[in-house]
Design a protein around this motif. Sequence first.
Motif, PDB file in Angstrom:
ATOM      1  N   GLN A  45       8.594  26.579  42.538  1.00  0.00           N
ATOM      2  CA  GLN A  45       7.614  27.297  41.601  1.00  0.00           C
ATOM      3  C   GLN A  45       7.552  26.241  40.210  1.00  0.00           C
ATOM      4  O   GLN A  45       6.423  26.429  39.588  1.00  0.00           O
ATOM      5  N   ALA A  46       8.318  25.482  40.035  1.00  0.00           N
ATOM      6  CA  ALA A  46       8.271  24.377  39.010  1.00  0.00           C
ATOM      7  C   ALA A  46       7.181  23.725  39.212  1.00  0.00           C
ATOM      8  O   ALA A  46       6.291  23.196  38.367  1.00  0.00           O
ATOM      9  N   THR A  47       7.124  23.237  40.501  1.00  0.00           N
ATOM     10  CA  THR A  47       6.317  21.931  40.734  1.00  0.00           C
ATOM     11  C   THR A  47       5.080  22.749  40.926  1.00  0.00           C
ATOM     12  O   THR A  47       3.949  22.216  40.582  1.00  0.00           O
ATOM     13  N   ALA A  48       4.567  23.944  41.428  1.00  0.00           N
ATOM     14  CA  ALA A  48       3.515  24.829  41.136  1.00  0.00           C
ATOM     15  C   ALA A  48       3.036  24.672  39.997  1.00  0.00           C
ATOM     16  O   ALA A  48       1.834  24.766  39.711  1.00  0.00           O
ATOM     17  N   ASP A  49       3.833  25.213  38.809  1.00  0.00           N
ATOM     18  CA  ASP A  49       3.496  25.135  37.388  1.00  0.00           C
ATOM     19  C   ASP A  49       2.847  23.939  37.069  1.00  0.00           C
ATOM     20  O   ASP A  49       2.003  24.109  36.304  1.00  0.00           O
ATOM     21  N   GLU A  50       3.602  22.974  37.488  1.00  0.00           N
ATOM     22  CA  GLU A  50       3.350  21.662  36.963  1.00  0.00           C
ATOM     23  C   GLU A  50       1.889  21.209  37.488  1.00  0.00           C
ATOM     24  O   GLU A  50       0.787  20.664  36.796  1.00  0.00           O
ATOM     25  N   LEU A  51       1.443  21.427  38.645  1.00  0.00           N
ATOM     26  CA  LEU A  51       0.361  21.392  39.400  1.00  0.00           C
ATOM     27  C   LEU A  51      -0.623  22.066  38.750  1.00  0.00           C
ATOM     28  O   LEU A  51      -1.895  21.660  38.428  1.00  0.00           O
ATOM     29  N   SER A  52      -0.528  23.380  38.402  1.00  0.00           N
ATOM     30  CA  SER A  52      -1.482  24.192  37.821  1.00  0.00           C
ATOM     31  C   SER A  52      -1.791  23.811  36.473  1.00  0.00           C
ATOM     32  O   SER A  52      -3.086  23.939  36.296  1.00  0.00           O
ATOM     33  N   ARG A  60     -10.975  15.445  41.443  1.00  0.00           N
ATOM     34  CA  ARG A  60     -10.667  14.670  42.650  1.00  0.00           C
ATOM     35  C   ARG A  60     -10.618  15.529  43.978  1.00  0.00           C
ATOM     36  O   ARG A  60     -10.431  15.238  44.879  1.00  0.00           O
ATOM     37  N   ASP A  61     -11.178  16.740  43.767  1.00  0.00           N
ATOM     38  CA  ASP A  61     -11.519  17.809  45.085  1.00  0.00           C
ATOM     39  C   ASP A  61      -9.880  17.884  45.677  1.00  0.00           C
ATOM     40  O   ASP A  61      -9.922  17.735  46.871  1.00  0.00           O
ATOM     41  N   ILE A  62      -8.903  18.188  44.909  1.00  0.00           N
ATOM     42  CA  ILE A  62      -7.575  18.208  45.429  1.00  0.00           C
ATOM     43  C   ILE A  62      -7.365  19.792  45.666  1.00  0.00           C
ATOM     44  O   ILE A  62      -7.388  20.666  44.708  1.00  0.00           O
ATOM     45  N   ALA A  63      -6.937  20.007  46.823  1.00  0.00           N
ATOM     46  CA  ALA A  63      -6.135  21.200  47.217  1.00  0.00           C
ATOM     47  C   ALA A  63      -4.777  21.005  47.569  1.00  0.00           C
ATOM     48  O   ALA A  63      -4.387  20.088  48.292  1.00  0.00           O
ATOM     49  N   TRP A  64      -4.077  21.806  46.647  1.00  0.00           N
ATOM     50  CA  TRP A  64      -2.642  21.483  46.648  1.00  0.00           C
ATOM     51  C   TRP A  64      -1.777  22.724  47.273  1.00  0.00           C
ATOM     52  O   TRP A  64      -2.407  23.932  47.098  1.00  0.00           O
ATOM     53  N   HIS A  73       2.830  28.388  47.557  1.00  0.00           N
ATOM     54  CA  HIS A  73       1.868  28.113  46.275  1.00  0.00           C
ATOM     55  C   HIS A  73       0.663  27.226  46.631  1.00  0.00           C
ATOM     56  O   HIS A  73       0.903  26.319  47.186  1.00  0.00           O
ATOM     57  N   SER A  74      -0.335  27.617  45.962  1.00  0.00           N
ATOM     58  CA  SER A  74      -1.714  26.685  46.126  1.00  0.00           C
ATOM     59  C   SER A  74      -2.434  26.957  45.049  1.00  0.00           C
ATOM     60  O   SER A  74      -2.638  28.123  44.416  1.00  0.00           O
ATOM     61  N   ASN A  75      -3.581  26.105  44.796  1.00  0.00           N
ATOM     62  CA  ASN A  75      -4.608  26.440  43.907  1.00  0.00           C
ATOM     63  C   ASN A  75      -5.728  27.041  44.475  1.00  0.00           C
ATOM     64  O   ASN A  75      -6.870  27.246  43.997  1.00  0.00           O
ATOM     65  N   LEU A  76      -5.638  27.174  45.903  1.00  0.00           N
ATOM     66  CA  LEU A  76      -6.803  27.734  46.574  1.00  0.00           C
ATOM     67  C   LEU A  76      -6.629  29.280  46.748  1.00  0.00           C
ATOM     68  O   LEU A  76      -5.599  29.642  46.799  1.00  0.00           O
ATOM     69  N   SER A  77      -7.724  29.962  46.751  1.00  0.00           N
ATOM     70  CA  SER A  77      -7.693  31.351  46.662  1.00  0.00           C
ATOM     71  C   SER A  77      -7.596  31.853  48.269  1.00  0.00           C
ATOM     72  O   SER A  77      -6.975  32.818  48.676  1.00  0.00           O
ATOM     73  N   GLN A  78      -8.226  31.309  49.000  1.00  0.00           N
ATOM     74  CA  GLN A  78      -8.226  31.476  50.713  1.00  0.00           C
ATOM     75  C   GLN A  78      -6.622  31.217  51.292  1.00  0.00           C
ATOM     76  O   GLN A  78      -6.153  30.188  50.855  1.00  0.00           O
ATOM     77  N   SER A 112      10.449  12.231  43.999  1.00  0.00           N
ATOM     78  CA  SER A 112       9.925  13.398  43.382  1.00  0.00           C
ATOM     79  C   SER A 112       8.612  13.289  43.237  1.00  0.00           C
ATOM     80  O   SER A 112       8.098  12.394  43.899  1.00  0.00           O
ATOM     81  N   LEU A 113       7.891  14.255  42.974  1.00  0.00           N
ATOM     82  CA  LEU A 113       6.300  14.178  42.762  1.00  0.00           C
ATOM     83  C   LEU A 113       6.071  13.178  41.530  1.00  0.00           C
ATOM     84  O   LEU A 113       6.187  13.596  40.493  1.00  0.00           O
ATOM     85  N   ASP A 114       5.088  12.293  42.117  1.00  0.00           N
ATOM     86  CA  ASP A 114       4.492  11.244  40.982  1.00  0.00           C
ATOM     87  C   ASP A 114       3.098  11.611  41.201  1.00  0.00           C
ATOM     88  O   ASP A 114       2.323  10.768  41.908  1.00  0.00           O
ATOM     89  N   ILE A 115       2.583  12.482  40.543  1.00  0.00           N
ATOM     90  CA  ILE A 115       1.084  12.825  40.641  1.00  0.00           C
ATOM     91  C   ILE A 115       0.003  11.700  40.233  1.00  0.00           C
ATOM     92  O   ILE A 115      -0.633  11.464  41.019  1.00  0.00           O
TER      93      ILE A 115
END
Length: 136
Positions: A45-52, A60-64, A73-78, A112-115
Amino acid sequence: MRRLLLASLFSTLIVAGSAGAATLDDLRWDYRVIAVFTPTDTAGQATADELSNTVGIAERDIAWFVVSPDALHSNLSQPIERASITGLHQTGGFEAVLVGKDGGVKARQGESLDIHAFFDAIDSMPMRQQEMQQQQ
């Protein structure tokens, strides 16, 4: 007979529930994918919040996707088939994976995630270079 009917109904619901769900192959050529695998739902959840809240994802046309033990969790609705994402996971713990628009794995992170490191990798790709030139 009742048991057979219930089993049939249950399997129909499972198939119907997955209908319309995308796979990684469906995203090819439209999106770069960042898949993050976390060992706990809280970390997910913390990572999804960070990416959001990360600027630069859309341009950059990123689907996460953030995959934790009990959530996706995802930024796509599908919806996406969880198995198509989890197939990228190679470690038992945290892992972040960058997939290019061509469907190939471009980078992995294990601590860790280094976006911003992923952004740098994306921005150095020839296809992204062309996209940036076309936007000017």
